[in-house]
Design a protein around this motif. Structure first.
Motif, PDB file in Angstrom:
ATOM      1  N   ARG B 120      -4.856  -4.076  16.905  1.00 57.51           N
ATOM      2  CA  ARG B 120      -5.293  -4.590  15.609  1.00 57.51           C
ATOM      3  C   ARG B 120      -6.767  -4.329  15.407  1.00 57.51           C
ATOM      4  O   ARG B 120      -7.199  -3.896  14.342  1.00 57.51           O
ATOM      5  CB  ARG B 120      -5.045  -6.095  15.556  1.00 57.51           C
ATOM      6  CG  ARG B 120      -3.711  -6.503  15.033  1.00 57.51           C
ATOM      7  CD  ARG B 120      -3.768  -7.875  14.398  1.00 57.51           C
ATOM      8  NE  ARG B 120      -4.286  -8.905  15.279  1.00 57.51           N
ATOM      9  CZ  ARG B 120      -3.555  -9.532  16.192  1.00 57.51           C
ATOM     10  NH1 ARG B 120      -2.292  -9.221  16.361  1.00 57.51           N
ATOM     11  NH2 ARG B 120      -4.084 -10.469  16.930  1.00 57.51           N
ATOM     12  N   THR B 121      -7.544  -4.606  16.457  1.00 55.73           N
ATOM     13  CA  THR B 121      -8.986  -4.447  16.340  1.00 55.73           C
ATOM     14  C   THR B 121      -9.330  -2.990  16.068  1.00 55.73           C
ATOM     15  O   THR B 121     -10.137  -2.689  15.198  1.00 55.73           O
ATOM     16  CB  THR B 121      -9.670  -4.916  17.640  1.00 55.73           C
ATOM     17  OG1 THR B 121      -9.054  -6.140  18.017  1.00 55.73           O
ATOM     18  CG2 THR B 121     -11.129  -5.134  17.440  1.00 55.73           C
ATOM     19  N   VAL B 122      -8.685  -2.093  16.810  1.00 50.07           N
ATOM     20  CA  VAL B 122      -8.963  -0.671  16.608  1.00 50.07           C
ATOM     21  C   VAL B 122      -8.595  -0.264  15.187  1.00 50.07           C
ATOM     22  O   VAL B 122      -9.356   0.402  14.488  1.00 50.07           O
ATOM     23  CB  VAL B 122      -8.183   0.169  17.640  1.00 50.07           C
ATOM     24  CG1 VAL B 122      -8.267   1.644  17.276  1.00 50.07           C
ATOM     25  CG2 VAL B 122      -8.738  -0.071  19.030  1.00 50.07           C
ATOM     26  N   ASP B 123      -7.414  -0.724  14.734  1.00 48.60           N
ATOM     27  CA  ASP B 123      -6.986  -0.380  13.380  1.00 48.60           C
ATOM     28  C   ASP B 123      -7.956  -0.909  12.341  1.00 48.60           C
ATOM     29  O   ASP B 123      -8.193  -0.282  11.313  1.00 48.60           O
ATOM     30  CB  ASP B 123      -5.580  -0.945  13.107  1.00 48.60           C
ATOM     31  CG  ASP B 123      -4.518  -0.112  13.794  1.00 48.60           C
ATOM     32  OD1 ASP B 123      -4.858   0.998  14.240  1.00 48.60           O
ATOM     33  OD2 ASP B 123      -3.373  -0.575  13.891  1.00 48.60           O
ATOM     34  N   MET B 124      -8.506  -2.092  12.632  1.00 51.38           N
ATOM     35  CA  MET B 124      -9.416  -2.690  11.664  1.00 51.38           C
ATOM     36  C   MET B 124     -10.687  -1.854  11.577  1.00 51.38           C
ATOM     37  O   MET B 124     -11.198  -1.583  10.496  1.00 51.38           O
ATOM     38  CB  MET B 124      -9.740  -4.120  12.087  1.00 51.38           C
ATOM     39  CG  MET B 124     -10.201  -4.984  10.956  1.00 51.38           C
ATOM     40  SD  MET B 124     -10.206  -6.706  11.451  1.00 51.38           S
ATOM     41  CE  MET B 124     -11.663  -6.771  12.456  1.00 51.38           C
ATOM     42  N   ILE B 125     -11.150  -1.428  12.750  1.00 54.37           N
ATOM     43  CA  ILE B 125     -12.394  -0.651  12.763  1.00 54.37           C
ATOM     44  C   ILE B 125     -12.187   0.706  12.107  1.00 54.37           C
ATOM     45  O   ILE B 125     -13.007   1.177  11.339  1.00 54.37           O
ATOM     46  CB  ILE B 125     -12.904  -0.495  14.217  1.00 54.37           C
ATOM     47  CG1 ILE B 125     -13.335  -1.867  14.734  1.00 54.37           C
ATOM     48  CG2 ILE B 125     -14.053   0.488  14.289  1.00 54.37           C
ATOM     49  CD1 ILE B 125     -13.541  -1.929  16.210  1.00 54.37           C
ATOM     50  N   THR B 126     -11.035   1.317  12.385  1.00 45.82           N
ATOM     51  CA  THR B 126     -10.807   2.637  11.811  1.00 45.82           C
ATOM     52  C   THR B 126     -10.278   2.546  10.386  1.00 45.82           C
ATOM     53  O   THR B 126      -9.992   3.557   9.763  1.00 45.82           O
ATOM     54  CB  THR B 126      -9.802   3.433  12.653  1.00 45.82           C
ATOM     55  OG1 THR B 126      -8.618   2.639  12.786  1.00 45.82           O
ATOM     56  CG2 THR B 126     -10.357   3.744  14.022  1.00 45.82           C
ATOM     57  N   GLY B 127     -10.136   1.317   9.886  1.00 46.90           N
ATOM     58  CA  GLY B 127      -9.767   1.146   8.484  1.00 46.90           C
ATOM     59  C   GLY B 127      -8.289   1.280   8.213  1.00 46.90           C
ATOM     60  O   GLY B 127      -7.863   1.324   7.077  1.00 46.90           O
ATOM     61  N   LYS B 128      -7.480   1.338   9.263  1.00 46.70           N
ATOM     62  CA  LYS B 128      -6.036   1.398   9.032  1.00 46.70           C
ATOM     63  C   LYS B 128      -5.497  -0.028   8.908  1.00 46.70           C
ATOM     64  O   LYS B 128      -6.072  -0.961   9.429  1.00 46.70           O
ATOM     65  CB  LYS B 128      -5.342   2.095  10.206  1.00 46.70           C
ATOM     66  CG  LYS B 128      -5.452   3.608  10.130  1.00 46.70           C
ATOM     67  CD  LYS B 128      -4.624   4.263  11.227  1.00 46.70           C
ATOM     68  CE  LYS B 128      -5.521   4.873  12.261  1.00 46.70           C
ATOM     69  NZ  LYS B 128      -4.876   5.211  13.508  1.00 46.70           N
ATOM     70  N   LYS B 130      -2.818  -3.187   9.465  1.00 42.49           N
ATOM     71  CA  LYS B 130      -2.141  -3.716  10.640  1.00 42.49           C
ATOM     72  C   LYS B 130      -0.749  -3.083  10.731  1.00 42.49           C
ATOM     73  O   LYS B 130      -0.101  -2.850   9.729  1.00 42.49           O
ATOM     74  CB  LYS B 130      -2.028  -5.224  10.476  1.00 42.49           C
ATOM     75  CG  LYS B 130      -1.625  -5.940  11.712  1.00 42.49           C
ATOM     76  CD  LYS B 130      -1.819  -7.427  11.517  1.00 42.49           C
ATOM     77  CE  LYS B 130      -0.813  -7.992  10.504  1.00 42.49           C
ATOM     78  NZ  LYS B 130      -0.901  -9.450  10.402  1.00 42.49           N
TER      79      LYS B 130
END
Lengths: 466, 484
Positions: B120-128, B130
């Motif tokens: 989730r955190t990675v997706d949030m940072i990369t703007g994708k 959840k």
């Protein structure tokens, strides 16, 4: 010799700072922040800059610019914070209203029509009114002449809505077919403050001095009690016949504050509190509308069980879902509040999308406006100006408290609007007028004392000198 | 007048302060509670704002997500062949919540699971947005299809297990429903129709419905006889008079037709499904021992989680005649189809009962496996030796007894039929049962239990063999085919 005397008595050519440039710098921020917010909403909702961006930015900038120029010309020494703070709130309010115009849930409603264009129009009219007050009101003391006319006008404004059909459970509108509706209470706030200020300035000595001491309190004479009883009765009547808790609370609160300031007698506060407590108990017992409000305040989440209005619960959940930093512009779901999301409940959108941080900032801005108004009252040199500035500021503060407190579930909900932010023409117009009067008073208050006319006595003293 | 003005200033300051404190209270102290409040629609909005993870069978997804034009709930659940898979997946509805795997593995499917925090955190940072993870089941698509098609338009259920691991291979229930019908936000009509249907299409009969097990319970009774040493050999005569009277009564227990039950060996008794022999075994062992044996097979366990919790199969404390009747599955003992599949599986797995499960792996959206289920032995109801004896007589049942319909060419199959009477004075239509297992090269790869809520024409003990055995055969064949 005489030139020497003038030099010592006049103010130096530099003069006290007018702070107009400070105001200009602050105004730039007041325009920029809403512009960024506007762009942010567009980017969050559609992934692109909103199409109206340029027009909106220029419009707000132009309005602020006109306000500033007029202040520079007609109220040179005015308080530099009031105009930028009001502009900022108005700008942010516009962005939120525009943002809620894009909310699918509200768009799905039967009578949906976008409110932002209207609100922009009214903001322009509000600034126009602000400008008009600054230009045509040469001195606030002129208002003192209209003390009793003000009373009559205020009473008419307050009573008028009784003859119009109730909307949304409260009779606070005057509906003019074809033109829309007007909330006279917003204007009555200002006009009543003028009446109270004028009236109390004349009667303050009688009210303050002709009293008996009883148990540490100065009890006023019976006949001096008359006016406070009348105002109390009127506000109760408003409550009962117009079912408008907010307006009634506002007027009574404003009157007690001004009475206290005029007479410096704490006993009035005690009386005021006792009477409002009595009134509250009475009304709560006999008025089902108010009972409903109190129940909804005590048990906001019961609405989901018994099917009553879930507005307060929805507002609370909007605040809670925002958390500390909020969801960001355009990314919340405060439109779940449904009806009145962009007027009475506009603060909930701030709460959800800007978070605790945003609400604290907004509350601080309101607090600053109130305190600048009271600062003006302190600085004012004439008692009428003092009373008027104090009354208007306190009324503004009480209104913010009553609305924000209601929306946040601190006190029962009342039907009033957040000044400057909430959607609604009357509210915007009236509050710009209110700020204009404060600006005018502050201009007079901060204006350097006029140079005393060269005193003819000066020569004489010299003659007498041994 | 300045002193009161200053006081008013303080008063107004306090008003603003009160607002700020209140704001801190609702936006900080109570924020979490309000954010996750049951009436907070944002919870549901967030839940349906992205495609849900999928439930996967044999590498193929049986679920999907479809974008809707609903303003609140962007994606709704879809099901491929929903009626067939409903007993496995359960439903995930935008309005009516979820059940079964959709509910139990909801955090993984929505992507809210703590173990997906990093994703989730990675997706949030990369703007994708959840993303949800997938649930990989143990089911066997071919076996499930055979079970579902085999049941056809009859009312019944099938549960099939891999006896060696406890993997659930098939879990069918009919009449079924398509969960797609109630997945959306405006499916009130379908919901009402399904919930008020007297055929109970939403009932998962394989896990959640208990039936009187009928003669299939004789396998448990035989196991108890062997385990307790009542009879050591399945081919020697038993102490079984005919007619035989139920203890403490004057009621004679009847057999179905004229079958050789007098002093019949366990093999013969099972082959012909002798009520008298097994009724007497149960009576001889007594309630306590019978109950112990049943519990070892998984009865009286209220918390049997697959992870979907199965209804409790019961073998209650009872008086002597009732206990004797329970020995032939005709008293107050009741079993779910899963429970009877477990009985067959334990016998087939040489006495070891594996815990049944249907979620093999939980997989993160980036295909990392976040949880793998390891097979676990639940109990050992039989010694290996006794299990083999029991296998031998169950195989006789299929070879030349009541269960010949389940024979598969070139494969050793063991089974037991059953027809359970129910209703007041047996007025209800009987339940046709069949439990069986098939043997492969390496132990037994499949054990299956089938129950069919019978029709009027099938009021005899052959019903189990006639109605249910072909379904079981289909499921076993499907598993054997994929096993190769």
């Amino acid at each position: 010799m005489s030139s020497n005397t003038t030099n010592t008595t006049t103010i130096s050519t530099a003069g006290p700072p007018s702070r107009r440039n400070t105001e200009l710098a602050l105004l730039a921020f007041s325009v920029l922040i809403p512009c960024f917010a506007y762009a942010n909403v567009g980017l969050a909702l559609d992934g692109e800059m909103p199409s109206g961006m340029l027009g909106y930015g220029l419009g707000l900038g132009l309005l602020a610019g006109v306000g500033h120029v007029v202040v520079r010309k007609f109220a040179r020494y005015a308080d530099p914070l009031l105009l930028p703070l009001a502009t900022l709130l108005n700008g942010i309010g516009l962005v939120i209203i525009w943002r809620l115009d894009q909310a699918p849930r509200l768009m799905a409603k039967k009578f949906f029509h976008p409110s932002a264009p209207n609100q922009l129009l009214f903001s322009a009219l509000g600034i126009a009114l602000f400008v008009a007050v600054l230009i045509f009101l040469k001195d606030h003391r002129i208002l003192q002449r209209y003390t009793y006319i003000s009373m009559v006008v205020a009473l008419i404004l307050l009573v008028a809505p009784m003859f119009f059909p109730a909307k949304f459970g409260a009779r606070i509108w005057i509906t003019i077919p074809g033109l829309g509706s007007l909330q006279p209470g917003e204007f009555a706030k200002i006009i009543l403050a003028i009446f109270f200020a004028g009236y109390l300035m004349v009667k303050r000595d009688a009210l303050a001095l002709a009293s008996r001491r009883f148990m540490g309190l100065y009890l006023p004479r019976g006949r001096d009690l008359g006016p406070i009883l009348v105002v109390w009765a009127v506000s109760i009547l408003i409550l009962v016949f117009e079912t408008d808790l907010g307006t009634s609370l506002l007027f009574f609160g404003m009157f007690v504050v001004m009475l206290y300031v005029a007479t410096e007698r704490t006993s009035w506060i005690v009386f005021g509190l006792l009477m409002s407590a009595g009134g509250a108990v009475f009304v709560n017992t006999f008025e089902p509308h108010v009972q409903q409000r109190v129940d909804a305040w005590l048990h906001p989440f019961d609405a989901f069980k018994d099917g009553s209005s879930d507005q307060i619960a929805q507002a609370l959940m909007a605040f809670g879902s925002g958390g500390v930093f909020g969801t960001g512009w355009g990314q919340g779901h405060s439109d779940l509040i449904g009806f009145a999301a962009n007027s009475d409940f506009i603060l909930a959108t701030v709460g959800e999308e800007l978070g605790l941080a945003g609400v604290m900032a907004i509350l601080l801005i309101y607090g600053l406006i109130v305190e600048r108004g009271l600062r003006t009252a302190l600085a004012a040199r004439d008692p009428f100006g003092k009373l008027l500035a104090c009354g208007l500021s306190a009324a503004f503060g009480i209104q913010v408290f009553v609305v924000a407190g209601g929306v946040m579930g601190l006190i029962p909900l009342t039907g009033m609007t957040m000044p400057f932010m909430a959607q609604g023409g009357s509210s915007v117009l009236a509050n710009w007028a209110l700020v204009a009067i404060l600006v005018k008073i502050s201009d007079t208050a901060r204006r350097p004392a006029p140079a005393p006319a060269p005193s003819p006595d000066a020569e004489m003293t010299q003659v007498v000198r041994p | 007048m300045n002193k009161p003005v200053r006081r008013i200033a303080i008063f107004c300051g306090l008003l603003v302060l009160a607002l700020m404190m209140r704001d801190n209270w609702i936006q900080f102290v109570q924020a979490e509670e309000l954010k996750t409040h049951e009436n907070n629609r944002r919870v549901l909005i967030a839940r349906y704002s992205q495609p849900r993870g999928n439930i996967i069978v044999d590498g193929q997804t049986v679920t999907g997500s479809k974008e809707t034009d609903n303003t609140d709930f962007k994606y709704k659940r879809t099901y491929k062949n929903g009626e067939m898979w409903a007993p496995v997946t359960g439903y995930a509805s935008q309005v009516y919540g979820a059940n079964q795997l959709e509910k139990l593995d909801d955090p993984v499917l929505t992507g809210d699971d703590d173990r997906l925090f990093f994703n989730r955190t990675v997706d949030m940072i990369t703007g994708k947005g959840k993303k949800g993870g997938d649930v990989i089941t143990t089911l066997n698509a071919k076996a499930q299809e055979a079970a579902f098609k085999g049941l056809g338009n009859k009312r019944g259920a099938v549960a099939a297990l891999d006896p060696r691991t406890g993997k659930i291979l098939a879990l069918a229930s009919t009449p079924s429903y398509d969960p797609s019908r109630i997945a959306g936000s405006d499916d009130e009509k379908a919901w009402k129709e399904l919930t008020s249907d007297k055929n109970q299409p939403m009932l998962n009969r394989a896990l959640k419905q208990t039936y009187p097990p009928g003669s299939t319970f004789k396998v448990v009774t035989a196991a108890a006889a062997l385990q307790n040493g009542l009879y050591k050999d399945v081919d020697s005569k038993t102490d079984s008079p005919l007619p035989w009277t139920l203890p403490d009564t004057r009621v004679q227990l009847q057999n179905e037709g004229n079958i050789p039950c007098k002093e019949a060996s366990l093999r013969v008794a099972l082959q012909y499904s002798c009520n008298t022999v097994f009724g007497k075994v149960s009576a001889d062992l007594g309630n306590k021992k019978m109950m112990d044996q049943a519990e070892k097979f998984g009865f009286n366990n209220p918390k049997l989680d697959t992870p979907v919790r199965a209804a409790e199969s019961v073998y209650p404390k009872d008086n002597r005649p009732q206990n004797a009747m329970a020995g032939i599955g005709q008293a107050s003992n009741r079993a779910t189809p899963l429970q009877m599949a477990m009985v067959a599986a334990a016998v087939a797995n040489n006495g070891k009962l594996m815990e049944p499960y249907m979620v093999d792996k939980l997989r993160a959206p980036n295909l990392n496996v976040i949880e793998t289920h390891t097979p676990k032995q639940l109990n050992q109801p039989l010694s290996s030796e006794n299990a083999q004896k029991l296998q031998s007589i169950m195989e006789t049942v299929v070879e030349k007894g009541t269960g010949t319909n389940a024979q598969i060419d070139g494969v050793t199959v063991g089974g037991k039929t059953g027809t359970a009477q129910h209703g007041v004075d047996n007025s209800g239509n009987p339940y046709a049962w069949f439990i069986s297992y098939a043997k492969g090269k390496d132990g037994s790869p499949v054990a299956v239990a089938v129950v069919i809520e019978g029709s009027e024409t099938t009021r005899d003990d052959i019903a189990g063999g006639k109605l249910a055995a072909p379904v079981a055969k289909g499921v076993m064949e499907a598993v054997l085919k994929t096993e190769k």
